[in-house]
Design a protein around this motif. Sequence first.
Motif, PDB file in Angstrom:
ATOM      1  N   LEU A   1      86.727 -20.807  -3.656  1.00  0.00           N
ATOM      2  CA  LEU A   1      86.581 -20.884  -5.110  1.00  0.00           C
ATOM      3  C   LEU A   1      87.154 -19.624  -5.741  1.00  0.00           C
ATOM      4  CD1 LEU A   1      82.940 -22.245  -5.542  1.00  0.00           C
ATOM      5  CD2 LEU A   1      85.088 -23.507  -5.796  1.00  0.00           C
ATOM      6  N   SER A   2      87.859 -19.799  -6.850  1.00  0.00           N
ATOM      7  CA  SER A   2      88.384 -18.662  -7.598  1.00  0.00           C
ATOM      8  C   SER A   2      88.301 -18.964  -9.089  1.00  0.00           C
ATOM      9  CB  SER A   2      89.821 -18.346  -7.182  1.00  0.00           C
ATOM     10  OG  SER A   2      90.655 -19.472  -7.358  1.00  0.00           O
ATOM     11  N   VAL A   3      88.176 -17.898  -9.871  1.00  0.00           N
ATOM     12  CA  VAL A   3      88.159 -18.003 -11.327  1.00  0.00           C
ATOM     13  C   VAL A   3      89.492 -17.461 -11.837  1.00  0.00           C
ATOM     14  CG1 VAL A   3      87.088 -17.157 -13.442  1.00  0.00           C
ATOM     15  CG2 VAL A   3      85.651 -17.785 -11.502  1.00  0.00           C
TER      16      VAL A   3
ATOM     17  N   LEU B   1      93.953 -12.534  -0.232  1.00  0.00           N
ATOM     18  CA  LEU B   1      92.908 -12.181  -1.191  1.00  0.00           C
ATOM     19  C   LEU B   1      91.604 -12.788  -0.708  1.00  0.00           C
ATOM     20  CD1 LEU B   1      94.970 -13.098  -4.370  1.00  0.00           C
ATOM     21  CD2 LEU B   1      94.505 -10.788  -3.554  1.00  0.00           C
ATOM     22  N   VAL B   2      90.583 -11.963  -0.534  1.00  0.00           N
ATOM     23  CA  VAL B   2      89.282 -12.435  -0.065  1.00  0.00           C
ATOM     24  C   VAL B   2      88.256 -12.296  -1.181  1.00  0.00           C
ATOM     25  CG1 VAL B   2      89.816 -11.866   2.345  1.00  0.00           C
ATOM     26  CG2 VAL B   2      88.636 -10.186   0.904  1.00  0.00           C
ATOM     27  N   ALA B   3      87.073 -12.877  -0.971  1.00  0.00           N
ATOM     28  CA  ALA B   3      86.027 -12.857  -1.991  1.00  0.00           C
ATOM     29  C   ALA B   3      85.874 -11.451  -2.578  1.00  0.00           C
ATOM     30  CB  ALA B   3      84.714 -13.351  -1.407  1.00  0.00           C
TER      31      ALA B   3
ATOM     32  N   TRP C   1      89.222 -20.908 -15.924  1.00  0.00           N
ATOM     33  CA  TRP C   1      89.080 -22.062 -15.038  1.00  0.00           C
ATOM     34  C   TRP C   1      88.398 -21.662 -13.745  1.00  0.00           C
ATOM     35  CZ3 TRP C   1      90.883 -26.858 -16.522  1.00  0.00           C
ATOM     36  CH2 TRP C   1      91.720 -26.883 -17.636  1.00  0.00           C
ATOM     37  N   LEU C   2      87.614 -22.577 -13.185  1.00  0.00           N
ATOM     38  CA  LEU C   2      87.110 -22.472 -11.828  1.00  0.00           C
ATOM     39  C   LEU C   2      87.938 -23.432 -10.993  1.00  0.00           C
ATOM     40  CD1 LEU C   2      85.025 -21.438  -9.761  1.00  0.00           C
ATOM     41  CD2 LEU C   2      83.543 -23.343 -10.465  1.00  0.00           C
ATOM     42  N   ILE C   3      88.566 -22.913  -9.932  1.00  0.00           N
ATOM     43  CA  ILE C   3      89.469 -23.720  -9.105  1.00  0.00           C
ATOM     44  C   ILE C   3      88.980 -23.689  -7.663  1.00  0.00           C
ATOM     45  CG2 ILE C   3      91.844 -24.015  -8.276  1.00  0.00           C
ATOM     46  CD1 ILE C   3      92.806 -22.621 -10.818  1.00  0.00           C
ATOM     47  N   SER C   4      89.017 -24.854  -7.040  1.00  0.00           N
ATOM     48  CA  SER C   4      88.671 -25.003  -5.629  1.00  0.00           C
ATOM     49  C   SER C   4      89.958 -25.210  -4.843  1.00  0.00           C
ATOM     50  CB  SER C   4      87.746 -26.217  -5.471  1.00  0.00           C
ATOM     51  OG  SER C   4      87.592 -26.561  -4.132  1.00  0.00           O
TER      52      SER C   4
ATOM     53  N   VAL D   1      86.097 -15.943  -5.660  1.00  0.00           N
ATOM     54  CA  VAL D   1      84.633 -15.997  -5.661  1.00  0.00           C
ATOM     55  C   VAL D   1      84.110 -16.137  -4.236  1.00  0.00           C
ATOM     56  CG1 VAL D   1      82.602 -17.245  -6.512  1.00  0.00           C
ATOM     57  CG2 VAL D   1      84.617 -17.000  -7.979  1.00  0.00           C
ATOM     58  N   THR D   2      84.643 -17.109  -3.495  1.00  0.00           N
ATOM     59  CA  THR D   2      84.243 -17.337  -2.106  1.00  0.00           C
ATOM     60  C   THR D   2      85.484 -17.643  -1.286  1.00  0.00           C
ATOM     61  OG1 THR D   2      83.952 -19.722  -2.399  1.00  0.00           O
ATOM     62  CG2 THR D   2      82.001 -18.340  -2.778  1.00  0.00           C
TER      63      THR D   2
END
Length: 173
Positions: A136-138, A101-103, A57-60, A82-83
């Motif tokens: 954004l995170s996967v 947790l950072v990019a 999943w891609l989560i915002s 991700v960002t």
Amino acid sequence: MSLAPTRLRPADLLHVTDRFADDVIGGDYDHLLPAGGPPTTERWFTRLHGTDELDVWLISWVPERSTELHDHGGSLGALTVVTGSLRETRWDGGALRDRRLVAGDQAAFPLGWVHDVVWAPETITTGGVAPTVPTLSVHAYSPPLTAMSYYEVTERNTLRRNRTELTDKPEGD
């Protein structure tokens, strides 16, 4: 000998989220983003990959939206930021512990991992707070999610399950 719920290990899931995060950065999934980009006031997510063994999943993430303390039922999980940045608060068996947790950072979630994940603000600039931009995170889950339980910390500093929800998404309805 106990049977694992999946042949995949947390390290495998970290590899998967890292690979998909690279694809997100490379623009391979831009067609799945909402017009104008991810919303800035509501959490948003989309499935990038799904099989009987693995969901990705891609989560915002946005301010003021918490997932609540939860587990992932019978699924292992992992994420790659991700960002932006996230704050994870996890139950360590006796207390809540925070980490940022950072990019580029990753985290894996074995069975029984209870945590809350929230958007974390970027660092404050000299002239004020930086503009709010969704993080954004996967995330990868194996086997795919079927249930999530939600918890609270009691006055006696123990964990109490409040409810369990059946779900096939990274957030309950």
